[in-house]
Design an enzyme around this catalytic site. Structure first.
Site, short mmCIF file in Angstrom:
data_model
loop_
_atom_site.label_atom_id
_atom_site.label_comp_id
_atom_site.label_asym_id
_atom_site.label_seq_id
_atom_site.Cartn_x
_atom_site.Cartn_y
_atom_site.Cartn_z
N LYS A 71 0.81 -1.23 0.00
CA LYS A 71 0.00 0.00 0.00
C LYS A 71 0.84 1.28 0.00
O LYS A 71 0.43 2.29 -0.56
CB LYS A 71 -0.94 0.02 1.21
CG LYS A 71 -2.12 -0.92 1.10
CD LYS A 71 -3.05 -0.75 2.29
CE LYS A 71 -4.14 -1.80 2.27
NZ LYS A 71 -5.07 -1.65 3.41
N TYR A 227 -11.54 -7.66 11.74
CA TYR A 227 -12.81 -8.22 11.25
C TYR A 227 -12.75 -9.73 11.09
O TYR A 227 -13.70 -10.34 10.59
CB TYR A 227 -13.24 -7.54 9.94
CG TYR A 227 -12.30 -7.73 8.78
CD1 TYR A 227 -11.18 -6.94 8.65
CD2 TYR A 227 -12.55 -8.70 7.81
CE1 TYR A 227 -10.32 -7.09 7.59
CE2 TYR A 227 -11.69 -8.87 6.75
CZ TYR A 227 -10.58 -8.06 6.65
OH TYR A 227 -9.72 -8.23 5.59
#
Ligand code: NAD
Length: 280
Positions: A71, A227
Site C-alpha cells: 500500500k 474483522y
C-alpha cells in the site's frame, strides 16, 4: 463493458474482497471478474508492484486493489495520486485511465462511512486510537475528516505514532492531535468519548485485548478494525459493560463499496453488500 479487476498483496488467497465485489457487481448486472494476484504464489517481491501494474494493464485489467505489503510502495509508482491518498501516502486502489495509473485510498472512505452508518449521533469530542499502522492511518484520517476535535494516538512504535501525528496535524491544522506511549494512555482512555482499536490484537492467531476496557466512561463507544473474527474479545467485553460498539465489518465493506463505485461509476448498494459480507 467488461471489467477485469485484481488484488495484489501477500497471503491474500482467503481474502473476502473478491466475493464482495463479484456478488455486488452481479446484482448490478455488470460483467465483472475479480482475480487474486498473490505475490508469494507468483514468486514476486513487494517492490515488483510497479511492474505487476504494467503487466496487469497490458493483460486488460481495468483496476487493481492493493493490499499489505504494497500500500505504501504503490504511491511511488503511479502517475497520479488522488488528494487523500497523497496525504496518507498509502493507496489500496489503482485505476487504469487511458495510459495513466491513478491511485486512491478507499480504506479511509470505508471507515468514514462506517462511522456515519454505525455510530450515528455519537460524540467525537475526544477520541483515543490504539495502533498507528496501515489501518490506523486510514482510521485517523477518517476520524479527523468526520470532525473529531481531539485525537489521542497510541502505538508501541514511537516512530509510527509520531509520524502519523505529524501528517495528521499538517492535514487537519485546526484539530488537536496528541501522542502517547502505551504505558501512559490510561488517563486519555478514561476521559475519551470513544476508543478505536487498530492493532492486530484480537485476531484468531493474535488473541487478547490491547487496552483495559474497565477504564472507559459509561457512555464511551468502542470501535475495532479487526474483522476476523468480527466479534473480538475487545468488543465482547465492551458490549458486556454496556458500551456502544462498532465492529470491523463496516470498514471492510465500505472500502469495497467505494472501490467498486470508483472502478465502475455504478452505484452499489452498501446495505446489500454488508448483508452479503456477514454471510461470508
Ligand atoms: P500494521 O502492522 O500496519 O499496524 C499495527 C500497528 O499496531 C503497528 O504500528 C504496531 O506497532 C501497533 N501495535 C501492535 N500492538 C500494539 C499494542 N498492544 N499497543 C499499541 N500499539 C500496538 O497492521 P494493520 O495493517 O494496520 O492491521 C491492523 C488490523 O487491522 C489487522 O487485524 C487487520 O486485519 C485490520 N484491518 C482491518 C481493515 C478493515 O477494513 N476492517 C482494514 C485493514 C486492516
Amino acid at each position: 463493458m467488461r471489467y477485469l479487476v485484481g488484488l495484489i498483496g501477500s497471503g491474500i488467497t482467503e481474502s473476502l474482497t473478491p466475493p464482495m465485489h463479484e456478488a455486488e457487481a452481479s446484482a448490478l448486472a455488470l460483467d465483472y471478474e475479480y482475480r487474486i494476484l498473490d505475490l508469494a504464489r507468483l514468486g514476486r517481491a513487494p517492490d515488483d508492484v510497479g511492474s505487476l501494474l504494467i503487466q496487469a494493464r497490458q493483460e486488460g485489467f481495468s483496476a487493481m486493489n492493493i493490499t499489505h505489503p504494497c500500500k505504501q510502495r504503490v504511491v511511488d509508482v503511479v502517475d497520479e495520486l488522488e488528494e487523500d491518498a497523497d496525504h496518507l501516502r498509502a493507496a489500496n486502489l489503482v485505476v487504469f485511465v487511458g495510459s495513466r495509473t491513478v491511485a486512491f485510498n478507499t480504506d479511509w472512505m470505508g471507515y468514514r462511512d462506517a462511522l456515519i452508518v454505525g455510530l450515528p449521533g455519537a460524540s467525537f469530542d475526544r477520541v483515543v486510537q490504539v495502533g498507528c499502522g496501515g489501518a490506523g492511518a486510514a482510521t485517523a484520517y477518517a476520524l479527523l475528516s468526520h470532525g473529531t476535535a481531539t485525537l489521542e494516538l497510541c502505538d508501541v512504535d514511537e516512530a509510527r505514532r509520531e509520524d502519523l501525528a505529524a501528517r495528521m496535524r499538517t492535514r487537519f491544522p485546526t484539530q488537536v492531535v496528541r501522542t502517547w506511549p502505551p504505558g501512559e494512555i490510561s488517563a486519555a482512555i478514561a476521559r475519551a468519548s470513544g476508543v478505536v482499536h487498530a492493532t492486530p490484537t484480537g485476531m484468531r492467531h493474535h488473541p487478547g485485548v490491547a487496552f483495559d476496557v474497565g477504564l472507559l466512561q459509561p457512555h464511551a463507544w468502542v470501535s475495532d478494525v479487526v474483522y476476523r473474527p468480527l466479534q473480538t474479545e475487545l468488543l465482547r467485553q465492551a458490549a458486556e459493560r454496556g458500551h456502544r460498539v462498532l465492529d470491523g465489518g463496516l470498514m471492510a465493506v465500505g472500502q469495497a463499496y467505494a472501490s467498486l463505485r470508483i472502478i465502475t461509476g455504478a452505484q452499489p448498494d452498501r446495505g446489500r453488500m454488508e448483508r452479503h459480507f456477514r454471510t461470508l
